[in-house]
Design a protein around this motif. Structure first.
Motif, PDB file in Angstrom:
ATOM      1  N   GLY A 158       0.818  -1.210   0.000  1.00  0.00           N
ATOM      2  CA  GLY A 158       0.000   0.000   0.000  1.00  0.00           C
ATOM      3  C   GLY A 158       0.850   1.258   0.000  1.00  0.00           C
ATOM      4  O   GLY A 158       2.085   1.233  -0.031  1.00  0.00           O
TER       5      GLY A 158
ATOM      6  N   HIS B  48       4.572  -2.666  -5.813  1.00  0.00           N
ATOM      7  CA  HIS B  48       3.568  -1.899  -5.083  1.00  0.00           C
ATOM      8  C   HIS B  48       2.240  -2.656  -5.084  1.00  0.00           C
ATOM      9  O   HIS B  48       1.691  -2.955  -6.147  1.00  0.00           O
ATOM     10  CB  HIS B  48       3.364  -0.517  -5.713  1.00  0.00           C
ATOM     11  CG  HIS B  48       4.564   0.356  -5.601  1.00  0.00           C
ATOM     12  ND1 HIS B  48       4.831   1.125  -4.491  1.00  0.00           N
ATOM     13  CD2 HIS B  48       5.602   0.568  -6.442  1.00  0.00           C
ATOM     14  CE1 HIS B  48       5.967   1.776  -4.661  1.00  0.00           C
ATOM     15  NE2 HIS B  48       6.452   1.453  -5.835  1.00  0.00           N
TER      16      HIS B  48
ATOM     17  N   ASN C 294       1.983   5.382  -1.050  1.00  0.00           N
ATOM     18  CA  ASN C 294       2.560   6.118  -2.181  1.00  0.00           C
ATOM     19  C   ASN C 294       3.903   6.642  -1.698  1.00  0.00           C
ATOM     20  O   ASN C 294       4.066   7.819  -1.403  1.00  0.00           O
ATOM     21  CB  ASN C 294       1.619   7.248  -2.589  1.00  0.00           C
ATOM     22  CG  ASN C 294       2.115   8.041  -3.783  1.00  0.00           C
ATOM     23  OD1 ASN C 294       3.140   7.729  -4.379  1.00  0.00           O
ATOM     24  ND2 ASN C 294       1.382   9.088  -4.140  1.00  0.00           N
TER      25      ASN C 294
ATOM     26  N   SER D 264      -1.463  -2.195  -4.538  1.00  0.00           N
ATOM     27  CA  SER D 264      -2.239  -0.949  -4.636  1.00  0.00           C
ATOM     28  C   SER D 264      -3.664  -1.219  -5.089  1.00  0.00           C
ATOM     29  O   SER D 264      -3.944  -2.235  -5.726  1.00  0.00           O
ATOM     30  CB  SER D 264      -1.579   0.010  -5.642  1.00  0.00           C
ATOM     31  OG  SER D 264      -0.236   0.278  -5.321  1.00  0.00           O
TER      32      SER D 264
END
Length: 759
Positions: free
Chosen positions: A464, A489, A466, A491
């Protein structure tokens, strides 16, 4: 019907500026929430989804970690919570066709707002070494790619396993277990960048790195001090709790460099009176200079010591350690120095003292405004000193209240997401899973970036978040990420981190909180821990955005089976099929989770034990609550410079940008603005509407520049300025961190403002 995503980035070169507002929420918040929800989900899906947010049989909001009250409204969400849910439950989709149409070089030029608006990811995507486009890949091949890179490492410590605060307890527990079976404690997380200073200070002083209050304590308080926090934007449901506290007789002091609409007046959209009149919240506003909080609390402590009968001598004698050394330091506090450090008047501080002395039950709440300075840890220790003096820890209506950001950031730490795990936790893990976990401390966020930069880390895996946009020193962070062999990643949506890659890159799409999670044993639920240590279930109901999604626990379990193979005795396949089996293991490893499955079955969940709150027992090295005595620090500003804090707009949650407005501060259609006190602007010859470059100054002599910011004359504290992140993270040096916690010092950046080439 939902609307389509924007085809191109909106133009932001002419932000519109009006006067800031003096109240929060009300009908505008309702209208804006529904507008965003309708655009993303359509009318029917909006109604079905929002009515399940934060309900006992529903799902936990993927936004902030503010707790839910026992008795809940049908609409138990705030404006920013509605935005977070809408973007997760959106009908927009990012398919392989999207990636085929957009090379990574194109995506890297797009704003975070545009990327996020495209919708939900539908397939695992792979960027091969030297390739220009992401391409779809099977889950099996994705896990093989990760396995290949991990197996090629010279040491497990060349891998980094980052965690965002959205990750559930079950996924976080499995994730740290996998990392440690693999052989590393490199588990940096988003807490390293926000409340690490709180955890460091509280663990040393009261023995547990969490807040000591429950929601009911706010309702019972005589005085609530809200320091370095903007709940109207960052934790809007907190305003309902403050409103209820005020109705019960509490008074509120807000301590902040900026006046914030939510702390001035709250128009509660749940009641006719709230919509019509609203409730004034702040009784005393202390407009403090950035970084002046330690000096303020130190002087208040001196004044308390000098007031006959003000100190709770019985509590101090029975429950604390280090009082004499602390008192000697506090008595040296100087009015002149404090007024210089804080920018406050003597009358303001004396008025605050009157309110403190009149209160028998005091709560201090804080957020990033206290945690992101070089001297944040001693500042929070001084807050603890302030509360200990009058016995305000371990009794109803009183205590410490660090207000956490992301919805399970506290739970992730409880589950073992920590680069410096306690020996007792590792002992329990070893006993339960029959392996020898590594004992050497791992890397936090700042040290992880350095390791990538220096070629000492080669694989970066993010559960999760950024990472690129959240981290300091953007240019350094991005260059470091590009040195990795592999970046991965997990996401739900696109973000900038997907465009700043290692030699190879993977995007692994996962289920959101709103979605039904079906596994081998049937429908599953996950659990989260809120900012006050309440643990409860979260059950999604929507059909997944794509049949190609995997849940976070499933991703970790399958990755572990591929990487660890038969050498692992952990039943990863069983964990994927039935999350109750994960909770059974948590119950035997993590204190407070005994009978986890039984306790979490109760509507609303359960409170974790907290020795200082529950028993006035302090599990510190001394066995008591520790007073501390540190020199008072505050930023010293060279002539012609301003002290910048990075902050969020109202159309933003962490690095997720929902829109381009900051309604409460009067900013519309643009984010590149810098808020400057009008008197400072006059002295620096900065006319309203002028465009400037922000240039930070740090001891390394490196020029860090954020170009093209519109000057907005704003009622900030003198000498202080403010601008939005992540746009200004480029100004925060990687090595400018808090002592002890190593948290980036994003709230005290020395800057000069130069005429911009765009002016």
């Amino acid at each position: 019907m939902a609307s389509k995503p924007p085809a191109s980035d909106p133009v932001q070169d002419a932000p519109q500026v009006a006067a800031p507002q003096h109240h929060a929420a009300g009908l505008p918040a309702v209208k804006h929430s529904l507008k965003i929800a309708r655009e993303q989900m359509g009318v029917k899906r909006t109604a079905l989804t929002l009515l399940r947010v934060n309900q006992k049989d529903g799902f936990d909001c993927p936004g902030c970690a503010w707790p839910e009250p026992e008795h809940r409204h049908a609409a138990e969400f705030c404006e920013n919570g509605a935005k977070a849910v809408a973007e997760e439950a959106t009908l927009r989709r990012v398919t392989p066709e999207f990636f085929a149409a957009h090379p990574v070089t194109d995506l890297a030029t797009r704003s975070g707002y545009w990327l996020g608006q495209q919708g939900r990811l539908t397939h695992p995507m792979y960027l091969a070494e030297g390739a220009s486009h992401y391409e779809p890949v099977t889950w099996e091949r994705a896990f093989d790619i990760i396995g290949e890179e991990l197996e090629a490492l010279a040491s497990p410590d060349e891998a980094l396993f980052y965690t965002s605060g959205r990750t559930s307890n079950e996924a976080a527990f499995l994730y740290q277990l996998f990392a440690r079976e693999f052989g590393t404690n490199n588990l940096p997380d988003c807490s390293n960048m926000c409340h690490e200073s709180s955890g460091s200070a509280l663990t040393e002083t009261i023995g547990i790195g969490k807040g000591s209050v429950l929601l009911e304590d706010l309702y019972k308080a005589d005085l609530i001090i809200v320091a370095g926090q903007n709940p109207g934007t960052n934790h809007p449901r907190m305003l309902s709790a403050l409103e209820k506290a005020k109705a019960g007789g509490a008074r509120i002091i807000s301590v902040n460099p900026l006046p914030e609409a939510g702390l001035e007046k709250f128009k509660n959209p749940q009641t006719p009176r709230g919509l019509a009149k609203g409730a004034s919240l702040t009784d005393l506003f202390l407009q403090i200079r950035l970084g002046g909080d330690q000096a303020l609390f130190r002087l208040l402590n001196k004044l308390i010591l000098g007031t006959p009968g003000a100190v709770d001598e019985g509590f101090v004698a029975e429950h604390t350690h280090g009082f004499e050394e602390f008192a000697a330091a506090a008595r040296t506090a100087d009015w002149t120095e404090t007024l210089k450090a804080t920018g406050l008047s003597r009358a303001d501080i004396e008025r605050a003292l009157e309110m403190v002395l009149a209160s028998k039950r005091t709560v201090v709440c804080w957020a990033m405004g206290l945690t992101q300075h070089k001297h944040s840890v001693p500042t929070i220790r001084e807050v603890v000193n302030f509360l200990l003096l009058r016995g305000n820890i371990g009794r109803p209506g009183a205590g410490v209240c660090p207000v956490r950001g992301h919805s399970n950031v506290q739970g992730d730490r409880t589950m073992g997401i920590f680069e410096r795990p306690a020996p007792a936790f590792l002992d329990a893990l070893e006993k339960e899973f029959d392996f020898a976990p590594p004992r050497e401390h791992g890397l936090d966020v700042v040290r992880a970036i350095r390791a990538l930069r220096d070629g000492e880390a080669k694989v970066f895996f993010a559960m999760g978040g950024n990472f690129v946009s959240a981290s300091p020193d953007t240019d350094v962070t991005e260059a470091a990420m590009r040195r990795a062999r592999l970046t991965v990643h997990v996401s739900t949506k696109m973000n900038r981190s997907h465009t700043v890659t290692g030699a190879r890159a993977l995007i692994l799409p996962t289920l959101g909180r709103t979605e039904r999670d079906l596994q081998g044993s049937g429908e599953q639920f996950v659990t989260v821990e809120d900012s006050m240590g309440m643990v409860h279930a979260s059950r999604g109901r929507l059909e997944p955005a794509s049949r190609h999604l995997l849940s976070e626990p499933a991703i970790v379990a399958r990755l572990a089976r591929r990487v660890l193979g038969h050498e692992s005795r952990t039943p990863w396949e069983e964990f994927e099929k039935d999350y109750a089996t994960i909770r059974d293991r948590i119950a035997r490893v993590v204190p407070g989770f005994e009978d986890f499955n039984k306790k979490v079955a109760a509507p609303g969940g359960f409170a974790l034990p907290h020795a200082p709150r529950d028993e006035r027992r302090f599990p510190t090295a001394t066995g008591k609550a520790n007073f501390t005595a540190a020199p008072v620090e505050y930023p010293h500003l060279p002539d012609g410079r301003l002290l910048l804090q990075t902050l969020r707009s109202h159309d933003q949650y962490n690095t997720t940008i929902y829109g381009l407005d900051d309604r409460y501060r009067g900013i519309r259609n643009g984010r590149r603005v810098v808020l400057v006190n009008a008197e400072d602007a006059k002295e620096l010859d900065l006319a309203e509407g002028r465009y400037v470059d922000l240039v930070s100054e740090w001891s390394d002599g490196v020029e860090r520049r954020a170009p093209g910011f519109r000057v907005v004359h704003y009622p900030t504290a003198r000498g202080c300025a403010a601008a939005y992140y992540p746009e200004t993270n480029v100004l925060v040096p990687l090595d400018a961190t808090a002592d002890v916690s190593n948290t980036p010092a994003s709230k005290s950046v020395v800057v000069r403002l130069e005429q911009s080439g765009t002016d």
